[in-house]
Design an enzyme around this catalytic site. Structure first.
Site, PDB file in Angstrom:
ATOM      1  N   ARG A   1       0.843  -1.200   0.000  1.00  0.00           N
ATOM      2  CA  ARG A   1       0.000   0.000   0.000  1.00  0.00           C
ATOM      3  C   ARG A   1       0.865   1.232   0.000  1.00  0.00           C
ATOM      4  O   ARG A   1       1.995   1.215   0.492  1.00  0.00           O
ATOM      5  CB  ARG A   1      -0.933   0.008   1.203  1.00  0.00           C
ATOM      6  CG  ARG A   1      -0.270   0.093   2.583  1.00  0.00           C
ATOM      7  CD  ARG A   1       0.084   1.487   3.020  1.00  0.00           C
ATOM      8  NE  ARG A   1       0.415   1.565   4.441  1.00  0.00           N
ATOM      9  CZ  ARG A   1       1.203   2.479   4.961  1.00  0.00           C
ATOM     10  NH1 ARG A   1       1.813   3.359   4.196  1.00  0.00           N
ATOM     11  NH2 ARG A   1       1.439   2.508   6.258  1.00  0.00           N
TER      12      ARG A   1
ATOM     13  N   GLU B   1      -6.521   7.354   7.867  1.00  0.00           N
ATOM     14  CA  GLU B   1      -5.359   8.077   8.408  1.00  0.00           C
ATOM     15  C   GLU B   1      -4.791   9.058   7.382  1.00  0.00           C
ATOM     16  O   GLU B   1      -4.278  10.124   7.730  1.00  0.00           O
ATOM     17  CB  GLU B   1      -4.285   7.076   8.854  1.00  0.00           C
ATOM     18  CG  GLU B   1      -3.056   7.749   9.430  1.00  0.00           C
ATOM     19  CD  GLU B   1      -2.074   6.759  10.038  1.00  0.00           C
ATOM     20  OE1 GLU B   1      -2.494   5.714  10.559  1.00  0.00           O
ATOM     21  OE2 GLU B   1      -0.867   7.054  10.014  1.00  0.00           O
TER      22      GLU B   1
ATOM     23  N   ARG C   1      -5.383   5.660   0.767  1.00  0.00           N
ATOM     24  CA  ARG C   1      -4.485   4.536   0.966  1.00  0.00           C
ATOM     25  C   ARG C   1      -4.744   3.646  -0.237  1.00  0.00           C
ATOM     26  O   ARG C   1      -5.862   3.130  -0.397  1.00  0.00           O
ATOM     27  CB  ARG C   1      -4.785   3.803   2.270  1.00  0.00           C
ATOM     28  CG  ARG C   1      -4.329   4.560   3.537  1.00  0.00           C
ATOM     29  CD  ARG C   1      -2.815   4.571   3.648  1.00  0.00           C
ATOM     30  NE  ARG C   1      -2.296   5.277   4.803  1.00  0.00           N
ATOM     31  CZ  ARG C   1      -1.961   4.715   5.966  1.00  0.00           C
ATOM     32  NH1 ARG C   1      -2.150   3.422   6.153  1.00  0.00           N
ATOM     33  NH2 ARG C   1      -1.452   5.429   6.943  1.00  0.00           N
TER      34      ARG C   1
ATOM     35  N   CYS D   1       1.173  10.885   9.413  1.00  0.00           N
ATOM     36  CA  CYS D   1       2.132  10.336  10.381  1.00  0.00           C
ATOM     37  C   CYS D   1       3.523  10.342   9.760  1.00  0.00           C
ATOM     38  O   CYS D   1       3.694   9.860   8.635  1.00  0.00           O
ATOM     39  CB  CYS D   1       1.743   8.910  10.769  1.00  0.00           C
ATOM     40  SG  CYS D   1       2.905   8.123  11.907  1.00  0.00           S
TER      41      CYS D   1
ATOM     42  N   THR E   1       5.956   8.476  10.100  1.00  0.00           N
ATOM     43  CA  THR E   1       6.499   7.156   9.755  1.00  0.00           C
ATOM     44  C   THR E   1       6.191   6.788   8.311  1.00  0.00           C
ATOM     45  O   THR E   1       6.798   5.869   7.764  1.00  0.00           O
ATOM     46  CB  THR E   1       5.917   6.029  10.639  1.00  0.00           C
ATOM     47  OG1 THR E   1       4.500   5.947  10.430  1.00  0.00           O
ATOM     48  CG2 THR E   1       6.202   6.256  12.105  1.00  0.00           C
TER      49      THR E   1
ATOM     50  N   ARG F   1       4.100   0.658   2.406  1.00  0.00           N
ATOM     51  CA  ARG F   1       4.344  -0.498   3.269  1.00  0.00           C
ATOM     52  C   ARG F   1       4.089  -1.738   2.429  1.00  0.00           C
ATOM     53  O   ARG F   1       2.974  -2.001   1.998  1.00  0.00           O
ATOM     54  CB  ARG F   1       3.416  -0.484   4.491  1.00  0.00           C
ATOM     55  CG  ARG F   1       3.851  -1.465   5.583  1.00  0.00           C
ATOM     56  CD  ARG F   1       3.055  -1.296   6.863  1.00  0.00           C
ATOM     57  NE  ARG F   1       1.800  -2.001   6.818  1.00  0.00           N
ATOM     58  CZ  ARG F   1       1.624  -3.272   7.178  1.00  0.00           C
ATOM     59  NH1 ARG F   1       2.639  -3.991   7.636  1.00  0.00           N
ATOM     60  NH2 ARG F   1       0.435  -3.841   7.099  1.00  0.00           N
TER      61      ARG F   1
ATOM     62  N   ARG G   1       4.306  -7.516  12.529  1.00  0.00           N
ATOM     63  CA  ARG G   1       3.045  -7.159  13.171  1.00  0.00           C
ATOM     64  C   ARG G   1       2.191  -8.399  13.308  1.00  0.00           C
ATOM     65  O   ARG G   1       2.517  -9.444  12.747  1.00  0.00           O
ATOM     66  CB  ARG G   1       2.285  -6.122  12.339  1.00  0.00           C
ATOM     67  CG  ARG G   1       3.049  -4.839  12.130  1.00  0.00           C
ATOM     68  CD  ARG G   1       2.288  -3.871  11.253  1.00  0.00           C
ATOM     69  NE  ARG G   1       2.968  -2.582  11.204  1.00  0.00           N
ATOM     70  CZ  ARG G   1       2.451  -1.476  10.689  1.00  0.00           C
ATOM     71  NH1 ARG G   1       1.238  -1.501  10.167  1.00  0.00           N
ATOM     72  NH2 ARG G   1       3.116  -0.343  10.694  1.00  0.00           N
TER      73      ARG G   1
ATOM     74  N   GLU H   1      -1.267  -3.558  12.609  1.00  0.00           N
ATOM     75  CA  GLU H   1      -0.666  -2.811  13.699  1.00  0.00           C
ATOM     76  C   GLU H   1      -1.427  -3.036  15.011  1.00  0.00           C
ATOM     77  O   GLU H   1      -2.652  -3.013  15.029  1.00  0.00           O
ATOM     78  CB  GLU H   1      -0.764  -1.341  13.297  1.00  0.00           C
ATOM     79  CG  GLU H   1       0.062  -0.447  14.149  1.00  0.00           C
ATOM     80  CD  GLU H   1       0.178   0.932  13.506  1.00  0.00           C
ATOM     81  OE1 GLU H   1      -0.774   1.363  12.830  1.00  0.00           O
ATOM     82  OE2 GLU H   1       1.220   1.554  13.709  1.00  0.00           O
TER      83      GLU H   1
HETATM   84  N1  ARG Z   1       0.640   7.227  16.550  1.00  0.00           N
HETATM   85  C1  ARG Z   1       0.872   5.861  16.804  1.00  0.00           C
HETATM   86  C2  ARG Z   1       2.088   5.750  17.704  1.00  0.00           C
HETATM   87  O1  ARG Z   1       2.809   6.697  17.801  1.00  0.00           O
HETATM   88  C3  ARG Z   1       1.069   5.044  15.536  1.00  0.00           C
HETATM   89  C4  ARG Z   1       2.333   5.354  14.775  1.00  0.00           C
HETATM   90  C5  ARG Z   1       2.609   4.565  13.526  1.00  0.00           C
HETATM   91  N2  ARG Z   1       1.458   3.998  12.913  1.00  0.00           N
HETATM   92  C6  ARG Z   1       0.625   4.622  12.091  1.00  0.00           C
HETATM   93  N3  ARG Z   1      -0.427   3.983  11.685  1.00  0.00           N
HETATM   94  N4  ARG Z   1       0.872   5.814  11.662  1.00  0.00           N
HETATM   95  O2  ARG Z   1       2.301   4.727  18.310  1.00  0.00           O
END
Ligand code: ARG
Length: 336
Positions: free
Chosen positions: A110, A209, A213, A255, A257, A264, A291, A296
């Site tokens: 994704r 999020e 996606r 996010c 990450t 991913r 995971r 997650e």
């Molecule tokens: N905000 C969450 C944390 O800090 C998730 C971080 C990574 N995962 C995500 N789906 N963005 O633990």
């Protein structure tokens, strides 16, 4: 619910020093994003592993004294780094690591995308979110061939259908506490939904999020086929939509990450003979994370693990999938 970060302080806790707080606390982006918005999720959930979400593109510049060290730590990508992209399937060279289908249940790649010139999800108004949905749905509706499909708004979906789609890994789960605290679940389920083609090998989540996606998945371990379909879909969508992207950080996501490739690449792999610690060690050596079966913050069911690239920024899409391929090969070599 498993603790995603047992015994560890979040990256937010490590980097939000009194000096950083003082320097950033009164700043506000043009779209009205403040430091308190960026750190809200991590403050509400000290068990976070990261703890921050950006409200818009400018957040990554204005709050860089907090976000850059977090980005550097997660991706190994310094302030002088520059992200480059390579989505050319001809460069991949990642033959099926499990051609007999003994271990790998399915493969899923994704990417996250957000539309240029809108705030990111945490700062979208209800009206903007509806505009994003309409824009994305219109683009998806014009896809052809194996990518053509239908959009299912979440508010129209009955409970049983939703549960079935979630159990089969097609649809996002609801009520994520980290997203909730980041403001990403406001007005739920308004303007959220899922698009998928007939056989559910190409799917797009809308306004979870991230605004999009984009997912390519199928049973088995044919990484090349899954990647090629994703690359083709992205090419089609890029002709219809303009995604938020920065020279330095690549594709922008809520996010940190997910910055960069926003990709991913994962497999679900059944490894009954390997202890979890061993799986994590091998995966870690290959830059992969492990995971549970339901993604997650979930546990492994029936010895099925979700293994994926950890780093998404400062690595190309092709490299991320190659990394997955090498790691899966190493795991299967130990598993038999
Ligand atoms: N905000 C969450 C944390 O800090 C998730 C971080 C990574 N995962 C995500 N789906 N963005 O633990």
């Amino acid at each position: 619910m498993t603790n995603p970060n047992p015994g560890g302080a979040s990256l937010l806790a490590k980097h939000l020093t009194p000096a950083v707080w003082e320097a950033l606390k009164d700043k506000e982006t043009r779209y009205g994003v403040r430091l308190i918005d960026v750190v809200a999720s991590g403050l509400a959930h000290p068990e976070s592993s990261i703890g921050v979400y950006a409200g818009d593109e400018e957040s990554y510049e204005l709050f860089a004294p907090l976000l850059d060290p977090i980005i550097a730590k997660y991706h190994g990508f310094g302030p002088d780094g520059r992200h480059t992209s390579d989505l050319d399937p001809a460069h991949l060279d990642a033959p099926n690591p499990d051609p007999e289908g003994r271990y790998v249940v399915s493969t899923r790649i994704r990417v996250a995308r957000n539309l240029c010139c809108f705030p990111l999800g945490p700062a979208l108004t209800r009206r903007e979110r509806r505009i994003v949905e309409a824009t994305v749905v219109r683009a998806l509706a014009s896809l052809e061939g194996d990518l053509s499909g239908r959009y299912y708004p979440l508010y129209e979906m009955d409970h049983a259908t939703k549960e079935r789609l979630i159990a089969n890994h097609f649809l996002f789960k609801e009520g994520d506490r980290f997203l909730e605290a980041a403001g990403l679940n406001r007005d739920w389920p308004d303007a959220r939904g899922i698009f998928h083609n007939e056989n559910k090998t190409f799917l797009v989540w809308v306004n979870e999020e991230d605004q999009l996606r984009i997912i390519s998945m199928q049973p088995g371990a044919d990484l090349e086929e899954v990647f090629a379909r994703l690359a083709r879909a992205l090419g089609e969508l890029e002709r219809r939509l303009t995604f938020a992207r920065s020279e330095r950080l690549g594709y922008l996501t809520s996010c940190p990450t997910n910055l960069g490739t926003a990709m991913r690449a994962s497999v679900h792999v059944r490894l009954p003979r390997l202890p979890e610690e061993k799986i994590k060690a091998i995966a870690g050596d290959h830059g992969l994370q492990v995971r549970g079966t339901h993604g997650e913050h979930s546990d492994a069911e029936g010895d099925v693990y979700d293994v994926s690239n950890k780093r998404r920024l400062g690595i190309t899409e092709v490299e991320a999938v190659r990394q997955l391929s090498a790691g899966v090969r190493a795991l299967l070599a130990e598993a038999s």
